[in-house]
Design an enzyme around this catalytic site. Structure first.
Site, PDB file in Angstrom:
ATOM      1  N   GLN A 167       6.605  -8.621   2.638  1.00 10.22           N
ATOM      2  CA  GLN A 167       6.069  -8.266   1.592  1.00 10.22           C
ATOM      3  C   GLN A 167       7.289  -8.341   0.319  1.00 10.22           C
ATOM      4  O   GLN A 167       6.988  -8.898  -0.598  1.00 10.22           O
ATOM      5  CB  GLN A 167       5.884  -6.837   1.566  1.00 10.22           C
ATOM      6  CG  GLN A 167       4.588  -6.917   2.256  1.00 10.22           C
ATOM      7  CD  GLN A 167       4.002  -5.337   2.781  1.00 10.22           C
ATOM      8  OE1 GLN A 167       4.914  -4.637   3.084  1.00 10.22           O
ATOM      9  NE2 GLN A 167       2.869  -5.255   3.030  1.00 10.22           N
ATOM     10  N   ARG A 185       4.097   1.247  -1.796  1.00  9.24           N
ATOM     11  CA  ARG A 185       5.218   1.599  -2.680  1.00  9.24           C
ATOM     12  C   ARG A 185       4.601   0.454  -4.026  1.00  9.24           C
ATOM     13  O   ARG A 185       3.899  -0.565  -3.690  1.00  9.24           O
ATOM     14  CB  ARG A 185       6.391   1.070  -2.144  1.00  9.24           C
ATOM     15  CG  ARG A 185       6.694  -0.173  -1.538  1.00  9.24           C
ATOM     16  CD  ARG A 185       7.998  -0.476  -1.190  1.00  9.24           C
ATOM     17  NE  ARG A 185       8.309   0.263   0.150  1.00  9.24           N
ATOM     18  CZ  ARG A 185       9.020   1.318   0.211  1.00  9.24           C
ATOM     19  NH1 ARG A 185       9.793   1.722  -0.484  1.00  9.24           N
ATOM     20  NH2 ARG A 185       9.079   1.847   1.576  1.00  9.24           N
ATOM     21  N   GLU A 232       8.972  -0.791  10.445  1.00 15.61           N
ATOM     22  CA  GLU A 232       7.933  -1.800  10.720  1.00 15.61           C
ATOM     23  C   GLU A 232       8.295  -3.092  10.039  1.00 15.61           C
ATOM     24  O   GLU A 232       9.069  -3.070   9.179  1.00 15.61           O
ATOM     25  CB  GLU A 232       6.720  -1.244   9.827  1.00 15.61           C
ATOM     26  CG  GLU A 232       6.884  -0.651   8.353  1.00 15.61           C
ATOM     27  CD  GLU A 232       6.369  -1.889   7.610  1.00 15.61           C
ATOM     28  OE1 GLU A 232       5.693  -2.695   7.994  1.00 15.61           O
ATOM     29  OE2 GLU A 232       6.309  -1.501   6.167  1.00 15.61           O
ATOM     30  N   CYS A 239       0.835  -1.058   0.023  1.00 16.53           N
ATOM     31  CA  CYS A 239      -0.016  -0.128   0.138  1.00 16.53           C
ATOM     32  C   CYS A 239       0.869   1.265  -0.083  1.00 16.53           C
ATOM     33  O   CYS A 239       0.492   2.161  -0.238  1.00 16.53           O
ATOM     34  CB  CYS A 239      -1.127  -0.031   0.988  1.00 16.53           C
ATOM     35  SG  CYS A 239      -0.226  -0.435   2.571  1.00 16.53           S
ATOM     36  N   ALA A 297     -19.891   3.493  22.697  1.00 16.01           N
ATOM     37  CA  ALA A 297     -20.447   2.339  21.704  1.00 16.01           C
ATOM     38  C   ALA A 297     -20.124   3.400  20.468  1.00 16.01           C
ATOM     39  O   ALA A 297     -20.806   3.083  19.504  1.00 16.01           O
ATOM     40  CB  ALA A 297     -22.026   2.453  21.556  1.00 16.01           C
ATOM     41  N   GLU A 335     -16.976   4.282  17.228  1.00 18.55           N
ATOM     42  CA  GLU A 335     -16.019   3.380  16.340  1.00 18.55           C
ATOM     43  C   GLU A 335     -15.059   2.964  17.219  1.00 18.55           C
ATOM     44  O   GLU A 335     -14.576   1.836  16.652  1.00 18.55           O
ATOM     45  CB  GLU A 335     -15.744   4.688  15.292  1.00 18.55           C
ATOM     46  CG  GLU A 335     -15.328   3.929  13.946  1.00 18.55           C
ATOM     47  CD  GLU A 335     -14.947   5.011  13.044  1.00 18.55           C
ATOM     48  OE1 GLU A 335     -13.850   4.711  12.362  1.00 18.55           O
ATOM     49  OE2 GLU A 335     -15.358   5.885  12.763  1.00 18.55           O
TER      50      GLU A 335
END
Lengths: 428, 286
Positions: free
Chosen positions: A121, A54, A115, A52, A191, A193
């Site tokens: 990947q 590169r 990361e 997402c 309640a 998100e």
């Protein structure tokens, strides 16, 4: 004509998300693109990394300016103007390509520094290219070396050891309080998100006892039905602290919904086993900070989690020089290997090896050869020299035949079969 | 058993080999805590197991040479206690598949064996009345209790350190050595289990001791029950029972941890100072 390792890519640094979305490759599209590049003789080897953040293409080209036909092809392939592609692209030849891929695999080029997912990947991209037979000698070794470099950075530095996102930090703290989330009882206040998202994460992590508590019970009931949890009347929210392990609060209230005095009074009269983790993810805060002063209650709000995120990010930055030195070392090793594949180098190495063997054998039989006359000794010398020259003729010609990748494959095979790498190492 | 050392000196030498194993194991546990590489962990566990085995063999050999129980004096008692500690540490490690207790328990094991090897051994053989099943069980159960209470103390100290680190405000981190400590809940549960084992073993050991003393001491010492050692153990036992019951009723884990550390401090005082300098009857090690 010599072949060169090149790359062309678009990443989160220079390319806006909408363009990155248009340039993304699904596994099928990546294969299609590489087949096209092979057909048009732009590449003789190639691998595509598409995440997402590169879309990058690495390959071996024999063209003098391999990047121009490559960008032209990709503009056509994606239906994007070439000028737009070039204005946002990163590209490189030779060592720049190697260094870029090694930095990508190490997480040095990631949006979140260090990361871990990128290594998987890169591995996946290499696997797909190997399956499609588009990764060959040079790119195979390149990606293997990149994965090795990424692993070294991960194990020898602290670059990716500490979480830098708020959910990652919350999870890390949870792991230090409870050995596992399975079996934990969780009270969720609100309640919205955040609560909905957290509830699904908790269910995925193995939590089976979720208590939903909200001012409007209908919303709590809807969330409880969704997550297979239970509901609790709003007025019982504080008393629930006595028998839950984790409290997560994210209401939209402008006032604290849990007062420290009430929790203190509750815990003084109700015994509870084990520590209590309180995560206050609301702004303004839902749970008074003094709750964290109570014994065995560990309370964190967005300020604390955010501060930790910033601290960990800064600490990761401090590890960059260490990671870069690993990248430097890996690039140097790869370049040495690649240089060793040049025709001249391989033939020279092979000649040296055979000559060494010839001289060693002559030396071995020197006592017997000493009995011969000077003419006979000269003849033996000439016979052995001619034998070496004849043995060398086949490989010398063969190393020049075929497309660039075939030539490199043969060069690598010769180096490996005749142990030329070992010879080089010994000489060094 | 032909392979066993046949002299006191060689049994002691074997004890020193066990001590070296414990020391290197401690080093590996420390290295594992800083950098959890599997090779460090395996080396630490392997050396701890080797140390415990050699410790046991040394104890057995010493007993065989002296024709006596291993705990006839302070040397044997400390070495046996070290052995029990090592075994409990290894059992916890295997049971919970977690090596994070090793770096804290193994130095204690090392210290116990070191002290055992450095203090002078008893010159005279144990009195004949110290033999028999009841006395043997009394001592063995107490050794097990001391080991379990020492582990509970270590777990409690870890709980307090880990809890403090998690409450650390600005010094709160998600990495470093503190993040490699076992989870608070594990420490709290393991602490309760160790306390339970320690208190039960100690109670049984105490009752057996009382029954032995009733038979052996009472004829010559009618006021045997008022010996400082017996009084101190009874008080410590009562204290531990209170801590255990409170813990099971849901007392704050940090309070239980503090009391557990305090309790073990009292055990040390009773085991050393009171035993050696105050008690009039419980003086086997002089």
């Amino acid at each position: 004509m010599s072949s060169a390792l090149v790359f062309l890519g678009w990443n989160h640094r220079a390319t806006p998300l909408d363009l990155r979305e248009r340039l993304a490759f699904s596994p099928e599209r990546a294969r299609e693109a590489l087949e096209g590049l092979f057909r048009e003789k732009v590449f003789s080897e190639g691998v595509i990394i598409s995440t997402c953040n590169r879309a990058e293409i690495y390959g071996v080209t024999e063209l003098e300016d391999g990047l121009t036909p490559l960008s032209r092809f990709l503009a056509r392939f994606h239906g994007v103007e070439e000028s737009l592609l070039l204005s946002t692209a990163l590209s490189g030849r030779g060592e720049v390509t190697v260094r870029h891929l090694f930095e990508v695999a190490s997480g040095l080029d990631s949006m979140v520094l260090g990361e871990a997912q990128i290594l998987g990947q890169v591995r996946e991209a290499h696997r797909r290219a190997t399956e499609a037979r588009t990764a060959r000698t040079v790119t195979n070794r390149l990606f293997q070396a990149a994965l090795e470099c990424g692993k070294r950075v991960r194990t020898e530095t602290e670059l990716g050891s500490k979480p830098t996102s708020v959910p990652g930090i919350a999870l890390s703290l949870t792991g230090r309080i409870f050995e596992s989330l399975a079996g934990c009882r969780v009270l969720l206040l609100g309640a919205g998100e955040t609560v909905e998202l957290t509830a699904s994460l908790l269910v995925d992590a193995g939590v089976s006892d979720l208590l939903f508590c909200n001012r409007s019970p209908e919303k709590a009931a809807a969330l409880a039905a969704q997550a297979n949890g239970r509901t609790l009347p709003w007025d019982d929210r504080v008393s629930a602290f006595a028998h839950v392990d984790i409290v997560l609060s994210a209401t939209g209230s402008q006032e604290p919904v849990v007062r420290a005095e009430a929790v203190k009074k509750l815990l003084a009269h109700h015994s509870r086993r084990g520590p209590l983790l309180v995560l206050d993810l609301a702004v303004p805060r839902d749970i008074e900070p003094e709750v964290g002063d109570l014994p065995d209650v560990y309370r964190y709000d967005l300020d604390a989690l955010g501060a930790l995120a910033r601290k960990n990010t800064a600490e990761r930055q401090g590890e960059v020089p260490k990671a870069r030195s690993i990248v430097d070392e890996s690039v140097r090793k790869y370049e040495e290997w690649l240089l060793g594949l040049s025709h001249v180098d391989v033939v020279r190495g092979l000649r040296g090896k055979l000559e060494e063997l010839r001289l060693a054998e002559l030396e071995r039989y020197s006592s017997k050869l000493g009995k011969l006359g000077p003419g006979d000794r000269e003849l033996v010398e000439r016979i052995t020299e001619s034998l070496v020259a004849k043995i060398l003729h086949g490989p010398t010609v063969g190393l020049k035949e075929g497309d660039p990748s075939e030539r490199l494959e043969r060069a690598a095979a010769v180096r490996s079969l005749f142990r030329l790498d070992r010879l080089d190492g010994e000489k060094k | 058993m032909a392979l066993l050392p046949s002299s006191l000196a060689s049994a002691t030498a074997l004890g020193y080999v066990a001590l070296v194993c414990y020391a290197i194991s401690t080093g590996f546990y420390g290295a594992y805590l800083r950098k959890p590489r599997p090779i460090f962990g395996r080396a630490a566990t392997g050396l701890a197991a080797a140390g415990a085995t050699l410790n046991l063999v040394a104890l057995y050999a010493r007993s065989a040479v002296l024709h006596s129980v291993p705990y006839r004096d302070l040397v044997g008692s400390m070495a046996l206690l070290g052995f029990f500690l090592a075994v409990i540490s290894l059992l916890l490690e295997i049971r919970h598949r977690d090596r994070s207790l090793g770096p804290y328990l193994m130095p204690v094991v090392f210290l116990f064996l070191l002290v055992a090897l450095r203090v002078p051994a008893a010159k005279s053989p144990p009195a004949p009345e110290l033999k028999g099943v009841i006395f043997a069980l009394h001592v063995t159960l107490n050794m097990l209790a001391y080991a379990a209470l020492a582990v509970a103390c270590a777990l409690s100290a870890l709980y307090l350190v880990a809890g403090h680190a998690l409450k650390g405000g600005k010094s709160l981190t998600t990495g470093g050595a503190a993040s490699r400590l076992p989870s608070l809940r594990y420490l709290e549960r393991a602490n309760r289990t160790s306390l339970g084992v320690g208190v039960l073993a100690s109670t049984c050991g105490f009752l057996l001791g009382v029954s032995w003393a009733w038979r052996v001491w009472r004829p010559d010492h009618p006021s045997w029950a008022f010996d400082p050692k017996i009084i101190s153990v009874a008080l410590i036992l009562a204290f531990y029972w209170a801590v255990l019951v409170r813990a099971h009723r849901g007392a704050a884990p940090s309070t239980t941890a503090r009391l557990s550390v305090l309790g073990f401090g009292l055990v040390i005082v009773s085991y050393t100072a009171i035993n050696l300098f105050v008690s009039r009857l419980h003086t086997f090690y002089r």
